[in-house]
Design an enzyme around this catalytic site. Structure first.
Site, PDB file in Angstrom:
ATOM      1  N   LYS A   1      40.082   1.029   3.337  1.00 51.39           N
ATOM      2  CA  LYS A   1      39.508   2.321   3.736  1.00 51.39           C
ATOM      3  C   LYS A   1      40.311   2.902   4.907  1.00 51.39           C
ATOM      4  O   LYS A   1      41.095   2.177   5.548  1.00 51.39           O
ATOM      5  CB  LYS A   1      38.043   2.144   4.107  1.00 51.39           C
ATOM      6  CG  LYS A   1      37.811   1.226   5.306  1.00 51.39           C
ATOM      7  CD  LYS A   1      36.337   0.924   5.476  1.00 51.39           C
ATOM      8  CE  LYS A   1      36.102  -0.003   6.660  1.00 51.39           C
ATOM      9  NZ  LYS A   1      34.707  -0.470   6.719  1.00 51.39           N
TER      10      LYS A   1
ATOM     11  N   ARG B   1      21.975   0.322   8.444  1.00 54.43           N
ATOM     12  CA  ARG B   1      22.923   1.401   8.240  1.00 54.43           C
ATOM     13  C   ARG B   1      22.728   1.872   6.796  1.00 54.43           C
ATOM     14  O   ARG B   1      22.038   2.837   6.566  1.00 54.43           O
ATOM     15  CB  ARG B   1      24.349   0.895   8.528  1.00 54.43           C
ATOM     16  CG  ARG B   1      25.281   1.954   8.999  1.00 54.43           C
ATOM     17  CD  ARG B   1      26.603   1.382   9.492  1.00 54.43           C
ATOM     18  NE  ARG B   1      27.283   0.523   8.521  1.00 54.43           N
ATOM     19  CZ  ARG B   1      28.519   0.054   8.669  1.00 54.43           C
ATOM     20  NH1 ARG B   1      29.216   0.340   9.739  1.00 54.43           N
ATOM     21  NH2 ARG B   1      29.064  -0.708   7.745  1.00 54.43           N
TER      22      ARG B   1
ATOM     23  N   TYR C   1      49.390  13.026  35.987  1.00 57.67           N
ATOM     24  CA  TYR C   1      48.271  13.948  36.222  1.00 57.67           C
ATOM     25  C   TYR C   1      47.177  13.296  37.060  1.00 57.67           C
ATOM     26  O   TYR C   1      46.812  12.140  36.829  1.00 57.67           O
ATOM     27  CB  TYR C   1      47.667  14.375  34.887  1.00 57.67           C
ATOM     28  CG  TYR C   1      48.546  15.325  34.093  1.00 57.67           C
ATOM     29  CD1 TYR C   1      48.847  16.587  34.582  1.00 57.67           C
ATOM     30  CD2 TYR C   1      49.048  14.942  32.856  1.00 57.67           C
ATOM     31  CE1 TYR C   1      49.651  17.462  33.842  1.00 57.67           C
ATOM     32  CE2 TYR C   1      49.836  15.802  32.101  1.00 57.67           C
ATOM     33  CZ  TYR C   1      50.136  17.060  32.611  1.00 57.67           C
ATOM     34  OH  TYR C   1      50.910  17.918  31.883  1.00 57.67           O
TER      35      TYR C   1
ATOM     36  N   MET D   1      50.001  13.593  27.193  1.00 59.18           N
ATOM     37  CA  MET D   1      50.057  13.871  25.750  1.00 59.18           C
ATOM     38  C   MET D   1      51.248  13.205  25.076  1.00 59.18           C
ATOM     39  O   MET D   1      51.122  12.648  23.981  1.00 59.18           O
ATOM     40  CB  MET D   1      50.106  15.390  25.507  1.00 59.18           C
ATOM     41  CG  MET D   1      50.062  15.743  24.038  1.00 59.18           C
ATOM     42  SD  MET D   1      50.192  17.507  23.708  1.00 59.18           S
ATOM     43  CE  MET D   1      48.582  18.081  24.175  1.00 59.18           C
TER      44      MET D   1
HETATM   45  C1  LIG Z   1      34.818  -1.850   6.672  1.00 63.94           C
HETATM   46  C2  LIG Z   1      33.947  -2.761   5.895  1.00 63.94           C
HETATM   47  C3  LIG Z   1      34.305  -4.092   5.716  1.00 63.94           C
HETATM   48  C4  LIG Z   1      35.501  -4.717   6.387  1.00 63.94           C
HETATM   49  O1  LIG Z   1      35.173  -5.008   7.715  1.00 63.94           O
HETATM   50  P1  LIG Z   1      36.189  -5.798   8.662  1.00 63.94           P
HETATM   51  O2  LIG Z   1      35.427  -6.070   9.891  1.00 63.94           O
HETATM   52  O3  LIG Z   1      37.333  -4.863   8.890  1.00 63.94           O
HETATM   53  O4  LIG Z   1      36.596  -6.992   7.891  1.00 63.94           O
HETATM   54  C5  LIG Z   1      33.518  -4.880   4.910  1.00 63.94           C
HETATM   55  N1  LIG Z   1      32.407  -4.382   4.320  1.00 63.94           N
HETATM   56  C6  LIG Z   1      32.035  -3.106   4.478  1.00 63.94           C
HETATM   57  C7  LIG Z   1      30.786  -2.625   3.812  1.00 63.94           C
HETATM   58  C8  LIG Z   1      32.775  -2.258   5.272  1.00 63.94           C
HETATM   59  O5  LIG Z   1      32.392  -0.992   5.426  1.00 63.94           O
END
Ligand SMILES: *Cc1c(COP(=O)(O)O)cnc(C)c1O
Length: 368
Positions: A35, A130, A260, A308
């Site tokens: 992802k 979640r 800065y 930046m």
């Molecule tokens: C992102 C995600 C993972 C992977 O998590 P890591 O901590 O990067 O291994 C696994 N399961 C779900 C549902 C996720 O959203």
């Protein structure tokens, strides 16, 4: 000559880290979690190194389509499922497996016209609050799905909130097992932290069974439970190096300030270097003075605010540094040196995940 900053993606490290996940969970199949464009590394860039995975897990339908365009014929899992009914058409067309985590997704499936029934991963909210069905609602969701002609195989999944910390996973595993005990189907529970901490030799006897593990951050070489454990402890290698060069030098006298807001004041004569890397490259602006940086492979510390396009480094440990000297912001440096991304993240009050995902589009990336 282009501005000297660049990111390097390391194929051997990706393959090595994926193999570490396999060694921890030898009986499971491994989802390489890609992802967020492979945690900022680029799906196209990591694909070849990760094709020994059993499948790819991600969230975005366009990213799934990119994987199919790379000719990946194996499993792809949409971890958040579909976002609207017509997404199901793409799932049918590209043979995407998808999470089902709320009733509306079941409604959409029940109205979906498909010749090819879908493989779904029914998600339980076992305590993270979640996504997912509550344990008490899980069975009826399963029964609804099981009655649909649009659904083929139903797998069961949940996600841990504390696999990296002291609370651990036992309470969630217990909730999951209680509610799924006599349901058929493959199971997917573990993220990277659970794979490393609750499976494999170190967890012998803990017996966390999982048909599919979901290896995200470990694939990219950052430790999910830093600072308790460093990436080296888990045998992980950085999959990304961010590097640049010195483009300026300044000789400070006591009382001189840097950058800065004059946030750094020299208390003694000091030689500093200016690095072509700033927050517009994705380097964290909240990394205060003292954040580690390698200059020609030698560990140094930043001084003053990140701006930046530039940041400043105390060159005391490397008197030979000059214009053009290589600077490693994280990853592998010259002469076999290494700066874990987790060390930089800690100094900036964040985690390796965020830094690797935030490398900016203006930074050229090469696979090497
Ligand atoms: C992102 C995600 C993972 C992977 O998590 P890591 O901590 O990067 O291994 C696994 N399961 C779900 C549902 C996720 O959203």
């Amino acid at each position: 000559m282009p501005r000297p900053i660049e990111a390097l993606i390391h194929p051997d490290a990706l393959a090595h880290n994926l193999a570490r996940a396999r060694a921890q969970a030898p009986d499971a199949r491994v989802w390489a979690v890609v992802k967020a464009d492979a945690y900022g590394h680029g799906i196209q860039r990591v694909f070849d190194s990760l094709r020994s995975a059993d499948g790819f897990a991600l969230l975005d339908l366009a990213e799934a389509a990119r994987l199919r365009a790379l000719d990946w014929r194996g499993p792809i899992l949409l971890l958040e499922g579909v976002f609207e009914p017509r997404d199901l058409e793409l799932c049918s067309r590209l043979n995407l497996w998808h999470a089902v985590h709320h009733e509306q997704q079941i409604d959409w499936l029940s109205r979906h016209k498909t010749h090819q029934p879908h493989r779904v991963f029914l998600k339980m909210n076992s305590g993270m609050n979640r996504l997912g069905f509550a344990p008490t609602a899980f069975r009826s969701a399963w029964a609804r799905l099981n009655a649909l002609p649009q659904v083929d195989e139903i797998s069961l999944m949940t996600h841990f909130s504390d696999a990296d910390g002291p609370r651990g996973i036992a309470h969630q595993v217990a909730a999951f097992e209680l509610a799924t005990r006599d349901l058929p189907g493959e199971r997917s529970l573990s993220n990277s932290a659970a794979v490393l901490r609750h499976m494999g030799p170190a967890a012998a006897g803990a017996g966390l069974a999982s048909d599919w593990v979901r290896a995200g951050i470990l694939t990219y070489g950052s430790a999910p439970d830093f600072p308790e454990h460093h990436s080296a402890h888990w045998g992980l290698q950085p999959a990304m190096t961010l590097r640049s060069r010195l483009i300026g030098l300044q000789a400070l006298q006591p009382g001189d300030t840097v950058g800065y807001g004059s946030r750094y004041v020299a208390s003694a004569p000091l030689r500093i270097g200016i690095v072509a890397c700033g927050y517009a490259d994705g380097y964290p602006r909240h990394a205060g003075s003292g954040t580690p940086v390698l200059v020609d492979g030698v560990r140094c510390a930043t001084v003053g605010r990140v701006s930046m396009d530039m940041l400043a480094v105390d060159l005391t440990p490397v008197p030979a540094a000059q214009l053009g000297t290589e600077v490693t912001l994280w990853g592998n440096g010259p002469h076999g040196s290494r700066l874990p991304i987790d060390d930089v993240a800690q100094a900036a009050g964040t985690i390796g995940y965020e830094l690797m995902c935030a490398v900016a589009p203006r930074v050229p990336v090469t696979v090497s």
